[in-house]
Scaffold this motif. Structure first.
Motif, PDB file in Angstrom:
ATOM      1  N   THR A  43       0.833  -1.201   0.000  1.00  0.00           N
ATOM      2  CA  THR A  43       0.000   0.000   0.000  1.00  0.00           C
ATOM      3  C   THR A  43       0.867   1.250   0.000  1.00  0.00           C
ATOM      4  N   THR A  44       1.974   1.211   0.753  1.00  0.00           N
ATOM      5  CA  THR A  44       2.901   2.349   0.795  1.00  0.00           C
ATOM      6  C   THR A  44       3.495   2.628  -0.585  1.00  0.00           C
ATOM      7  N   ILE A  45       3.891   1.575  -1.290  1.00  0.00           N
ATOM      8  CA  ILE A  45       4.448   1.744  -2.643  1.00  0.00           C
ATOM      9  C   ILE A  45       3.425   2.417  -3.561  1.00  0.00           C
ATOM     10  N   ILE A  46       2.179   1.961  -3.506  1.00  0.00           N
ATOM     11  CA  ILE A  46       1.134   2.517  -4.378  1.00  0.00           C
ATOM     12  C   ILE A  46       0.883   3.990  -4.060  1.00  0.00           C
ATOM     13  N   ILE A  47       0.785   4.298  -2.758  1.00  0.00           N
ATOM     14  CA  ILE A  47       0.500   5.685  -2.348  1.00  0.00           C
ATOM     15  C   ILE A  47       1.650   6.610  -2.727  1.00  0.00           C
ATOM     16  N   LEU A  66       2.445  -3.914  -9.867  1.00  0.00           N
ATOM     17  CA  LEU A  66       2.935  -5.136  -9.214  1.00  0.00           C
ATOM     18  C   LEU A  66       2.501  -5.179  -7.754  1.00  0.00           C
ATOM     19  N   SER A  67       2.576  -4.052  -7.067  1.00  0.00           N
ATOM     20  CA  SER A  67       2.159  -3.991  -5.665  1.00  0.00           C
ATOM     21  C   SER A  67       0.665  -4.254  -5.530  1.00  0.00           C
ATOM     22  N   PHE A  68      -0.123  -3.706  -6.447  1.00  0.00           N
ATOM     23  CA  PHE A  68      -1.567  -3.952  -6.415  1.00  0.00           C
ATOM     24  C   PHE A  68      -1.865  -5.431  -6.653  1.00  0.00           C
ATOM     25  N   LEU A  69      -1.140  -6.052  -7.586  1.00  0.00           N
ATOM     26  CA  LEU A  69      -1.307  -7.488  -7.836  1.00  0.00           C
ATOM     27  C   LEU A  69      -0.970  -8.295  -6.592  1.00  0.00           C
ATOM     28  N   ASP A  70       0.136  -7.939  -5.924  1.00  0.00           N
ATOM     29  CA  ASP A  70       0.528  -8.662  -4.711  1.00  0.00           C
ATOM     30  C   ASP A  70      -0.519  -8.513  -3.610  1.00  0.00           C
TER      31      ASP A  70
END
Length: 311
Positions: A43-47, A66-70
């Motif tokens: 979530t931190t990566i996406i934000i 990729l972060s959303f997929l994970d």
């Protein structure tokens, strides 16, 4: 063993880790902690990718995907596992199991294709630096991401349809979620070469992307060897090292699980390998990409400082 025609009114029993009752409480604690870290890290990566203008680049655009997929992959399996570790009823409905099988296959297939796209991005950055912004145009980035999602969904739809059309001998799945290799073990017979078709589909979505990634990094390696300064080499390798680690973790576990012959697949081993790629790998990915990444660290401290000032 008789053939069971599993109907929409019936479901399956997820055996999970009930064979090792002494491990269930420890697994519940550790998996809860790892799942929390996975949610926080991805979530931190996406934000950060959305908030910081310095991260509005193709690399972080794909990394946020990729972060959303994970996040989705872990959430499609872990909450149910946590409930089953504490509950006696480990049943899952037919529809729920089919949906989980489709979602897990789709997300895994999308990630396989997305990792190829990310390798192409690194190839353009290292091998064609002067033309990088022209090559990785926002329209192309959106098109590549959309193609990854579409290709993964189609592959999953094909495999799920082929699998659920096969007759099944029983309702007990020796796993903690509805996964393809366990269904193959439960299948009574291979009708019309269905298993061969499914193996080809899995090989295409795993082996072909892996070969493309290896090819792109072979080109990158040749370019890096021509760089005379050590600082330049470190910078080039730094942009690719994180991606290579993630690629190794993903394809290593996926090929072991999905390209094994049905006869040699061990369900007990498969459960612990699945713990690795459903929980550990999604938790590690944000750390791998950010541990030595000054841009992400800078963006994180900037957001934290802004939060303190506003507080």
């Amino acid at each position: 063993m008789g053939i069971f025609n599993i109907s929409f009114g019936e479901g399956f029993i997820l055996v999970g880790f009930s064979d090792w009752p002494q491990l269930e409480f420890l697994l519940f604690i550790y998996i809860s902690i790892f799942y929390s870290f996975t949610l926080l890290g991805n979530t931190t990566i996406i934000i950060l990718s959305r908030l910081d203008p310095r991260l509005h680049t193709p690399m972080y655009f794909f990394l946020s995907h990729l972060s959303f997929l994970d996040l989705c992959y872990t959430t499609s399996t872990v909450p149910q596992l946590l409930v089953n570790l504490q509950a006696h009823d480990q049943a899952i409905s037919y529809g729920g199991c089919v949906a989980q099988l489709f979602i897990v296959l789709a997300l895994g297939s999308i990630e396989s294709m997305l990792l190829v796209v990310m390798a192409f991005d690194r190839y353009a950055a290292v091998c064609r630096p002067l033309h990088y912004t022209t090559i990785m145009h926002p329209v192309l980035c959106l098109s590549l991401a959309a193609a990854s999602w579409l290709g993964g969904l189609v592959n999953s739809l094909v495999q799920t349809g082929l699998m659920m059309a096969k007759p099944l001998c029983g309702r007990h799945l020796n796993h903690f979620f509805c996964e393809m290799p366990v269904f193959l073990k439960l299948a009574c017979e291979d009708t019309g070469g269905t298993e061969t078709k499914m193996f080809v589909a899995r090989a295409v979505i795993l082996v072909f992307p892996a070969v493309l990634i290896l090819g792109s990094y072979a080109h990158i390696g040749r370019v890096v060897l021509k760089v005379k300064s050590m600082a330049g080499r470190r910078k080039a390798l730094g942009t690719c090292g994180s991606h290579l680690v993630v690629v190794s973790l993903f394809y290593g576990s996926a090929i072991y699980t999905y390209l094994q012959p049905k006869g040699s697949y061990s369900e007990n081993e498969g459960k612990f390998v699945a713990l690795f790629y459903t929980i550990i790998t999604p938790m590690l990915n944000p750390l791998i990409y950010t541990l030595r990444n000054k841009d992400v660290k800078g963006a994180l401290w900037k957001v934290l400082r802004r939060g303190r000032e506003s507080g």
